[in-house]
Design a protein around this motif. Structure first.
Motif, PDB file in Angstrom:
ATOM      1  N   PRO B  15       1.068  -1.495  -0.460  1.00 23.61           N
ATOM      2  CA  PRO B  15      -0.083  -0.469  -0.026  1.00 23.61           C
ATOM      3  C   PRO B  15       0.464   1.749  -0.273  1.00 23.61           C
ATOM      4  O   PRO B  15       0.633   1.934  -0.814  1.00 23.61           O
ATOM      5  CB  PRO B  15      -0.414  -0.043   0.863  1.00 23.61           C
ATOM      6  N   PHE B  16       1.582   1.440   0.686  1.00 22.31           N
ATOM      7  CA  PHE B  16       2.511   2.285   1.382  1.00 22.31           C
ATOM      8  C   PHE B  16       3.639   2.730  -0.547  1.00 22.31           C
ATOM      9  O   PHE B  16       3.539   3.559  -1.011  1.00 22.31           O
ATOM     10  CB  PHE B  16       3.767   1.864   1.509  1.00 22.31           C
ATOM     11  N   GLU B  17       3.470   1.132  -1.069  1.00 19.92           N
ATOM     12  CA  GLU B  17       4.328   1.730  -2.011  1.00 19.92           C
ATOM     13  C   GLU B  17       3.570   2.608  -3.363  1.00 19.92           C
ATOM     14  O   GLU B  17       3.912   2.995  -3.931  1.00 19.92           O
ATOM     15  CB  GLU B  17       5.365   0.464  -3.559  1.00 19.92           C
ATOM     16  N   ARG B  18       2.326   1.734  -3.325  1.00 20.94           N
ATOM     17  CA  ARG B  18       1.454   1.773  -4.503  1.00 20.94           C
ATOM     18  C   ARG B  18       0.855   3.690  -4.702  1.00 20.94           C
ATOM     19  O   ARG B  18       1.028   4.784  -4.984  1.00 20.94           O
ATOM     20  CB  ARG B  18       0.289   1.007  -4.416  1.00 20.94           C
ATOM     21  N   ILE B  19       1.485   4.148  -2.863  1.00 20.89           N
ATOM     22  CA  ILE B  19       0.510   5.426  -2.960  1.00 20.89           C
ATOM     23  C   ILE B  19       1.673   6.605  -3.099  1.00 20.89           C
ATOM     24  O   ILE B  19       1.918   7.463  -4.116  1.00 20.89           O
ATOM     25  CB  ILE B  19       0.081   5.522  -1.033  1.00 20.89           C
ATOM     26  N   LEU B  20       2.830   5.466  -3.139  1.00 20.06           N
ATOM     27  CA  LEU B  20       3.827   6.459  -3.288  1.00 20.06           C
ATOM     28  C   LEU B  20       3.843   7.186  -4.771  1.00 20.06           C
ATOM     29  O   LEU B  20       4.546   7.799  -5.725  1.00 20.06           O
ATOM     30  CB  LEU B  20       5.808   6.657  -3.187  1.00 20.06           C
ATOM     31  N   ALA B  21       4.067   5.866  -5.823  1.00 14.10           N
ATOM     32  CA  ALA B  21       3.682   5.893  -7.354  1.00 14.10           C
ATOM     33  C   ALA B  21       3.371   6.514  -7.160  1.00 14.10           C
ATOM     34  O   ALA B  21       3.148   7.152  -8.835  1.00 14.10           O
ATOM     35  CB  ALA B  21       3.761   3.824  -7.646  1.00 14.10           C
ATOM     36  N   ALA B  22       1.478   6.274  -7.095  1.00 14.81           N
ATOM     37  CA  ALA B  22       0.309   7.738  -7.587  1.00 14.81           C
ATOM     38  C   ALA B  22       1.097   9.071  -6.762  1.00 14.81           C
ATOM     39  O   ALA B  22       0.247   9.476  -7.888  1.00 14.81           O
ATOM     40  CB  ALA B  22      -0.830   6.610  -6.199  1.00 14.81           C
ATOM     41  N   LEU B  23       1.524   8.825  -5.794  1.00 12.77           N
ATOM     42  CA  LEU B  23       1.805  10.234  -6.060  1.00 12.77           C
ATOM     43  C   LEU B  23       2.718  10.923  -6.624  1.00 12.77           C
ATOM     44  O   LEU B  23       2.675  12.248  -7.163  1.00 12.77           O
ATOM     45  CB  LEU B  23       2.440  10.768  -4.418  1.00 12.77           C
ATOM     46  N   ASP B  24       3.161  10.147  -6.820  1.00 12.31           N
ATOM     47  CA  ASP B  24       5.317  10.595  -8.456  1.00 12.31           C
ATOM     48  C   ASP B  24       3.865  10.404  -9.854  1.00 12.31           C
ATOM     49  O   ASP B  24       4.684  12.095 -10.708  1.00 12.31           O
ATOM     50  CB  ASP B  24       5.764   9.266  -8.417  1.00 12.31           C
ATOM     51  N   ALA B  25       2.779  11.019  -9.512  1.00 11.52           N
ATOM     52  CA  ALA B  25       1.890  11.186 -10.761  1.00 11.52           C
ATOM     53  C   ALA B  25       1.433  11.809 -10.604  1.00 11.52           C
ATOM     54  O   ALA B  25       0.175  11.971 -11.606  1.00 11.52           O
ATOM     55  CB  ALA B  25       1.722   9.711 -11.588  1.00 11.52           C
ATOM     56  N   LEU B  26       1.055  12.345  -9.694  1.00  8.00           N
ATOM     57  CA  LEU B  26      -0.010  13.407  -9.323  1.00  8.00           C
ATOM     58  C   LEU B  26       0.197  14.854 -10.260  1.00  8.00           C
ATOM     59  O   LEU B  26       0.494  14.736  -9.233  1.00  8.00           O
ATOM     60  CB  LEU B  26      -0.126  13.365  -8.024  1.00  8.00           C
ATOM     61  N   PRO B  27      -1.136  14.859 -10.973  1.00 10.24           N
ATOM     62  CA  PRO B  27      -0.370  16.003 -11.273  1.00 10.24           C
ATOM     63  C   PRO B  27      -0.864  17.305 -10.537  1.00 10.24           C
ATOM     64  O   PRO B  27      -1.513  17.721  -9.497  1.00 10.24           O
ATOM     65  CB  PRO B  27      -1.562  16.507 -12.419  1.00 10.24           C
ATOM     66  N   ALA B  28      -0.049  18.805 -10.722  1.00 11.70           N
ATOM     67  CA  ALA B  28       0.008  19.906  -9.806  1.00 11.70           C
ATOM     68  C   ALA B  28      -1.403  19.941  -9.278  1.00 11.70           C
ATOM     69  O   ALA B  28      -2.409  20.540 -10.787  1.00 11.70           O
ATOM     70  CB  ALA B  28       0.878  20.886 -10.475  1.00 11.70           C
ATOM     71  N   GLY B  29      -1.846  20.367  -8.429  1.00 10.26           N
ATOM     72  CA  GLY B  29      -3.286  20.563  -8.149  1.00 10.26           C
ATOM     73  C   GLY B  29      -4.282  19.371  -7.630  1.00 10.26           C
ATOM     74  O   GLY B  29      -5.557  20.239  -7.265  1.00 10.26           O
ATOM     75  N   GLN B  30      -3.735  18.363  -7.869  1.00 10.79           N
ATOM     76  CA  GLN B  30      -5.160  17.339  -8.455  1.00 10.79           C
ATOM     77  C   GLN B  30      -4.464  16.537  -6.589  1.00 10.79           C
ATOM     78  O   GLN B  30      -3.101  16.951  -5.894  1.00 10.79           O
ATOM     79  CB  GLN B  30      -4.764  16.271  -9.021  1.00 10.79           C
ATOM     80  N   THR B  31      -5.974  15.898  -5.418  1.00  8.17           N
ATOM     81  CA  THR B  31      -5.669  15.140  -4.691  1.00  8.17           C
ATOM     82  C   THR B  31      -5.509  13.851  -5.376  1.00  8.17           C
ATOM     83  O   THR B  31      -6.127  13.351  -5.644  1.00  8.17           O
ATOM     84  CB  THR B  31      -6.598  16.004  -3.825  1.00  8.17           C
ATOM     85  N   LEU B  32      -5.337  12.937  -4.360  1.00 10.38           N
ATOM     86  CA  LEU B  32      -5.166  11.680  -4.103  1.00 10.38           C
ATOM     87  C   LEU B  32      -6.264  10.958  -2.708  1.00 10.38           C
ATOM     88  O   LEU B  32      -5.880  11.345  -1.504  1.00 10.38           O
ATOM     89  CB  LEU B  32      -3.631  10.791  -4.097  1.00 10.38           C
ATOM     90  N   GLU B  33      -7.230  10.201  -3.591  1.00 13.41           N
ATOM     91  CA  GLU B  33      -7.609   9.674  -2.222  1.00 13.41           C
ATOM     92  C   GLU B  33      -7.200   8.049  -2.070  1.00 13.41           C
ATOM     93  O   GLU B  33      -7.399   7.109  -3.262  1.00 13.41           O
ATOM     94  CB  GLU B  33      -9.417   9.564  -2.664  1.00 13.41           C
ATOM     95  N   ALA B  34      -6.800   7.737  -1.334  1.00 13.57           N
ATOM     96  CA  ALA B  34      -6.069   6.806  -0.977  1.00 13.57           C
ATOM     97  C   ALA B  34      -7.256   5.670   0.191  1.00 13.57           C
ATOM     98  O   ALA B  34      -7.402   6.186   1.133  1.00 13.57           O
ATOM     99  CB  ALA B  34      -4.614   6.075  -0.449  1.00 13.57           C
ATOM    100  N   LEU B  35      -7.805   4.031   0.045  1.00 12.60           N
ATOM    101  CA  LEU B  35      -8.350   3.752   1.157  1.00 12.60           C
ATOM    102  C   LEU B  35      -7.070   2.436   1.106  1.00 12.60           C
ATOM    103  O   LEU B  35      -6.466   1.628   0.674  1.00 12.60           O
ATOM    104  CB  LEU B  35      -9.794   2.916   0.247  1.00 12.60           C
ATOM    105  N   LEU B  36      -7.628   2.260   2.618  1.00 12.11           N
ATOM    106  CA  LEU B  36      -6.601   1.297   3.503  1.00 12.11           C
ATOM    107  C   LEU B  36      -7.393   0.414   4.135  1.00 12.11           C
ATOM    108  O   LEU B  36      -8.326   0.723   5.091  1.00 12.11           O
ATOM    109  CB  LEU B  36      -5.254   1.895   3.919  1.00 12.11           C
ATOM    110  N   ALA B  37      -6.349  -0.112   4.106  1.00  9.33           N
ATOM    111  CA  ALA B  37      -7.378  -0.897   5.620  1.00  9.33           C
ATOM    112  C   ALA B  37      -7.149  -0.926   6.922  1.00  9.33           C
ATOM    113  O   ALA B  37      -7.493  -1.240   8.164  1.00  9.33           O
ATOM    114  CB  ALA B  37      -6.940  -2.632   5.846  1.00  9.33           C
ATOM    115  N   ARG B  38      -5.928   0.279   7.393  1.00  5.65           N
ATOM    116  CA  ARG B  38      -6.022   0.796   8.368  1.00  5.65           C
ATOM    117  C   ARG B  38      -5.398   1.538   8.505  1.00  5.65           C
ATOM    118  O   ARG B  38      -4.781   2.392   7.772  1.00  5.65           O
ATOM    119  CB  ARG B  38      -5.437  -0.218   9.627  1.00  5.65           C
TER     120      ARG B  38
END
Lengths: 428, 75
Positions: B15-38
């Motif tokens: 989960p940590f790795e995938r969130i970091l990869a998604a943040l690397d690709a996140l365009p400026a001004g956008q947000t990332l919503e992630a759902l985690l087990a905890r």
């Protein structure tokens, strides 16, 4: 929400130092049993007492404390400030205390027992106070910190009773020595080691095995653990044997229940791999089940050999194997986490199972489980003790080597990551 | 715009790795919503160190407790 500063937490190197010291302590306990296989003839044999304290104080305790340095901030979200060099001094005092205490038992020297016991007590009193302060200073919103508070209180009770026992040995007194020894062991084994395993497994098993959490009703049941330990000792001190028997039977049921629930969860794991971590947890569950069964036999049967078998299974099996299998996730996770924090270049990192190779892990865990089984059998078949103890010594030595290699890899890659330029941010 | 990432049911540290990869690709001004087990306590320190702001809350999805985190790059 409250943000915990993990930068102010103890460094991973402190935890690694504790892990290595603990593994060495367990190897030393195995070497002692190989040198004196008659130790397992009775729980009161001087070498048995020495091996128990080497394993518990010099072995399990440093590993548990080293893991808690990281677990309390990372899993509980509670602040545990770094104590710096004092922590290394405290570890040295604990290990020295365990060795002096063990020497005192083997040589029958009350002065060495008192000196070693006092040194270890002083070291652990500092740790228990620090842990209790961290766990009580901040509000606990989840079951985990509450369960850890119960375990830490059990550690405090273990130390208090250990202090009373050292005092009796040093100064004499009319207190019921044997009942207090039993109570000291019950707080240590069931309250502290068992309580901490229950607390940590509640997070580690569902998270790392990707499986269902332990039932909410189970968590409620485990709250009774310190009260059961209290009742077991109170019954013994008040000469109410029925109360002790009922309390011990309930503790054994808790151990067996934990074993069954853990096995069911691990078997239903949605994680694909059937690796050392998978089978290691199945083994830990089996040892919990066996600890419950032999503990009950030791309480109700007249044969004292059941007490020895129970002690080996509870300390070396439930305690030792569970802690070993957890170490194979804690060490890689810590390494990965601290690499990731330094990874401003966003370089690709090894996966958890690549940090400590899977096959040697499986061999080490397997030989440790067989050795512990052989030692437990040694209560009834004394000729197995020496061979099992030698196997355990080599198994713990192999684990020491595996953890050392992972730490060396940690340091080398960390230097590389720190030297890399940060990755430019994506521009869109 | 918000990118959504569901990493429930993955073992650590995916989960940590995938969130970091998604943040690397996140365009400026956008947000990332992630759902985690905890609640991802180790992730919070990383986000703080790397200039991200976030908000999170506990909720239940499909009858299971989970944690939702919304991450944005700090201005």
């Amino acid at each position: 929400m409250q943000l915990i500063s993990t930068h102010a937490s103890p460094s991973p190197r402190q935890s690694f130092g504790h892990f290595l010291a603990g593994i060495a302590g367990m190897a030393l306990a195995a070497a002692l049993l190989a040198w004196e296989p008659a130790a397992l003839a009775t729980r009161w044999h001087p070498a048995a007492l020495a091996a128990v304290h080497l394993c518990a104080l010099g072995g399990l305790m440093p590993v548990m404390l080293g893991a808690l340095f990281q677990f309390v901030p990372v899993a509980c979200g509670l602040s545990l400030p770094d104590a710096g060099r004092i922590e290394w001094l405290r570890l040295a005092a604990l290990e020295a205390g365990a060795v002096i205490l063990a020497t005192g038992f083997v040589q029958g020297r009350a002065d060495a027992i008192a000196a070693g016991g006092t040194l270890a007590l002083a070291s652990l009193a500092w740790s228990a106070a620090r842990l209790l302060r961290a766990l009580h200073a901040q509000p606990a919103s989840t079951a985990l910190p509450r369960a850890m508070r119960r375990a830490a209180l059990a550690l405090a009770m273990t130390l208090a009773l250990g202090g009373v026992l050292v005092g009796i040995l040093r100064l004499g007194g009319e207190l019921p020595f044997l009942a207090l020894v039993d109570w000291h062991a019950q707080w240590a084994l069931a309250g502290w080691v068992g309580g901490l395993i229950l607390a940590v497994a509640g997070v580690v098993v569902p998270m790392f095995h990707v499986t269902a959490p332990y039932p909410a009703r189970w968590e409620q049941l485990t709250r009774a653990l310190p009260w059961l330990v209290f009742a077991a000792g109170a019954g013994s001190l008040a000469a109410q044997r029925w109360l002790t028997t009922v309390a011990v039977a309930a503790l054994c049921a808790l151990a067996a229940g934990f074993g069954v629930l853990s096995i069911l969860r691990v078997r239903a794991s949605r994680r694909g791999e059937r690796d050392a971590f998978h089978y290691g947890w199945l083994g830990a569950g089996l040892f919990a089940l066996l600890a419950g069964a032999t503990g009950l036999a030791a309480q109700v049967a007249a044969d004292p050999r059941w007490s020895v078998a129970f002690g080996v299974i509870a300390l070396g099996g439930l305690g030792g194997i569970t802690i070993t299998v957890m170490l194979y996730r804690i060490v890689p996770f810590l390494i990965w986490l601290h690499w990731q924090r330094a990874n401003r270049a966003r370089a690709r990192l090894p996966l958890l199972h690549q940090i400590v190779p899977a096959r040697p892990q499986a061999w080490q865990l397997g030989t440790e489980a067989v050795a512990v089984g052989g030692l437990a059998l040694g209560a009834f078949l004394p000729e197995t003790v020496c061979l099992a103890a030698i196997l355990l010594f080599f198994s713990k030595s192999a684990q020491f080597f595996l953890v050392c290699r992972a730490i060396r890899e940690f340091s080398a890659r960390l230097r590389v990551l720190q030297a890399l330029p940060p990755r430019p941010r994506a521009a869109h | 715009m918000t990118a959504v990432l569901d990493v429930r049911g993955l073992p650590p540290c995916e989960p940590f790795e995938r969130i970091l990869a998604a943040l690397d690709a996140l365009p400026a001004g956008q947000t990332l919503e992630a759902l985690l087990a905890r609640e991802p306590l180790p992730l919070f320190a990383w986000l703080g160190d790397n200039g991200f702001g976030w908000e999170g809350d506990h909720l239940r999805l499909d009858g299971q407790p989970c944690y939702r985190i919304v991450i944005r790059r700090a201005a």
